[in-house]
Design a protein around this motif. Structure first.
Motif, PDB file in Angstrom:
ATOM      1  N   GLN A  46      -4.818 -15.205  -4.591  1.00 18.74           N
ATOM      2  CA  GLN A  46      -4.480 -15.271  -3.163  1.00 18.74           C
ATOM      3  C   GLN A  46      -4.087 -16.707  -2.778  1.00 18.74           C
ATOM      4  OE1 GLN A  46      -8.145 -13.948  -1.481  1.00 18.74           O
ATOM      5  NE2 GLN A  46      -7.953 -11.868  -2.291  1.00 18.74           N
ATOM      6  N   GLY A  73       1.679  -2.445   6.488  1.00 17.30           N
ATOM      7  CA  GLY A  73       0.854  -1.639   5.584  1.00 17.30           C
ATOM      8  C   GLY A  73      -0.384  -1.127   6.264  1.00 17.30           C
ATOM      9  N   LYS A 116      -6.424  -6.378   4.789  1.00 15.76           N
ATOM     10  CA  LYS A 116      -7.423  -7.247   4.151  1.00 15.76           C
ATOM     11  C   LYS A 116      -6.725  -8.317   3.312  1.00 15.76           C
ATOM     12  CE  LYS A 116     -11.316  -4.017   4.005  1.00 15.76           C
ATOM     13  NZ  LYS A 116     -10.794  -2.614   3.982  1.00 15.76           N
ATOM     14  N   GLY A 117      -5.614  -7.932   2.671  1.00 14.58           N
ATOM     15  CA  GLY A 117      -4.853  -8.913   1.908  1.00 14.58           C
ATOM     16  C   GLY A 117      -4.270  -9.978   2.814  1.00 14.58           C
ATOM     17  N   GLY A 141       0.816  -1.203   0.000  1.00 17.87           N
ATOM     18  CA  GLY A 141       0.000   0.000   0.000  1.00 17.87           C
ATOM     19  C   GLY A 141       0.850   1.253   0.000  1.00 17.87           C
ATOM     20  N   ARG A 198       0.452  -1.160  -5.131  1.00 21.48           N
ATOM     21  CA  ARG A 198      -0.983  -1.406  -5.031  1.00 21.48           C
ATOM     22  C   ARG A 198      -1.270  -2.409  -6.144  1.00 21.48           C
ATOM     23  NH1 ARG A 198      -2.641   2.507  -1.403  1.00 21.48           N
ATOM     24  NH2 ARG A 198      -1.536   4.493  -1.471  1.00 21.48           N
TER      25      ARG A 198
END
Ligand code: ADP
Ligand code: F6P
Length: 320
Positions: free
Chosen positions: A83, A102, A108-109, A11, A73
């Protein structure tokens, strides 16, 4: 038993990220854990850009802004298949856990990777200050200090020309950079997403204070609160005052981290490694009530930096 971990930055970059990478790498080494560095955030993970990090690899980085691992990003990482492949790659390379440095999106990742069985912990790194699971994010203090130095320079010319200086700051959908820098610089007003924006009232306050011999004013606008160009135009159209705009932009993301950000980065890094050693995964390392804690992802929504309305009011009381 944790024997090897990987670390990445993701990010928006933030001052202190290098201090966090250094902390993870060297503290893990103290605990006999090998570390691999992944370049370019989740984009690098997908591209399998991973290499060993030793004590020397993180030497002379603590004072540098940005992230020497680079960040990104990465839209592809929203794909569940991508993922899953990334989690399999990490397991194939005997990675026992991934440390993600980050912001809220990067977390969330990390949660997505955890859902595919890859243990993760997140170190909060963003200048915005707006992550769940923590009341502090590495980079916020440095960004506020960068705004302080910049606005003090802008004030010199505003005072010399009897002007209203409107200054736009970052923060995405949060107003913490505007709030803290507003009090620090002695702004006459701040516009933040957390509070209603009333340009008519702002102009009324400006006319009142300039009617009491005030010669210049500083207005800090958080990028998520209003269009700063519109604010300047409105002041020009509704008052006799001369107003101009400075958008600080990416200068707020750079620079050597402050002592506070370097210290928090080191403490977050230590807690991240200790948390993994304790067999606790899938959590964000947060500052909670001035203590460093591991907050499980499912409880993270209960913790966040609160917008301090008292500071907001004090700025306007002191600014008149
Ligand atoms: P920050 O972490 O600073 O908030 P972003 O919101 O851009 O920055 O998130 C950084 C990266 O994290 C994104 O580019 C994407 O690769 C990943 N990411 C963000 N949100 C998600 C999500 N919901 N699921 C999977 N990955 C995500
Ligand atoms: O999240 C950090 C941040 O600097 C925000 O304050 C800002 O809105 C955003 O990143 C800018 O994103 P980018 O670096 O992708 O232009």
């Amino acid at each position: 038993m944790i024997q090897k971990i990987a670390v990445l930055t993701s990010g928006g970059d933030a001052p202190g990220m290098n201090a966090a990478i250094r902390g993870v790498t060297r503290y893990a080494d103290c605990k006999g854990i090998a570390v691999e560095g992944i370049a370019h955030g989740y984009a690098g993970l997908i591209a399998e850009e991973m290499r060993p990090l030793d004590r020397r690899a993180v030497g002379e980085t603590i004072q540098r802004g940005g992230t020497f691992l680079r960040t990104a990003r990465c839209k592809e990482f929203f794909d569940r298949n991508v993922q899953e492949r990334a989690a399999k790659f990490l397991r194939r390379r005997q990675i026992d856990a991934l440390v993600v440095i980050g912001g809220d999106g990067s977390m969330k990742g990390a949660q997505a990777l955890s859902s595919f069985g890859m243990p993760t912990v997140v170190i909060p790194g963003t200048i915005d200050g707006d992550m769940i699971g923590t009341e502090y994010t590495v980079g916020l203090d440095t960004a506020v200090n960068t705004v302080l130095v910049s606005v003090n320079k802008i004030r010199d010319t505003a005072v010399s020309h009897d002007r209203v200086a409107v200054v736009e700051v970052m923060g995405r959908h949060a107003g913490f950079i505007a709030l803290y820098s507003g009090l620090a610089v002695g702004a006459e007003a701040v516009l933040t997403p957390e509070k209603p924006v009333d340009l008519a009232a702002l102009c009324g306050d400006l006319l009142a204070s300039h009617g009491m011999k005030k010669r210049s004013s500083i207005i800090i606008v958080a990028e998520g609160a209003a269009n700063s160009g519109t604010v300047v135009d409105y002041i020009r159209e509704h008052t006799y005052l001369e107003a101009n705009l400075t958008v600080l932009g990416y200068i707020q993301r750079g620079g050597s981290p402050t002592a506070y950000d370097s210290i928090m980065a080191g403490l977050f890094a230590q807690k991240a490694v200790d948390t993994l050693l304790a067999g606790q995964y899938n959590c964000v390392i947060g500052s909670v009530g001035q203590k460093i804690a591991a907050v499980p992802y499912e409880e993270a929504h209960t913790v966040r930096l609160k917008f301090d309305t008292n500071i907001y009011k004090l700025i306007h009381q002191l600014g008149k």
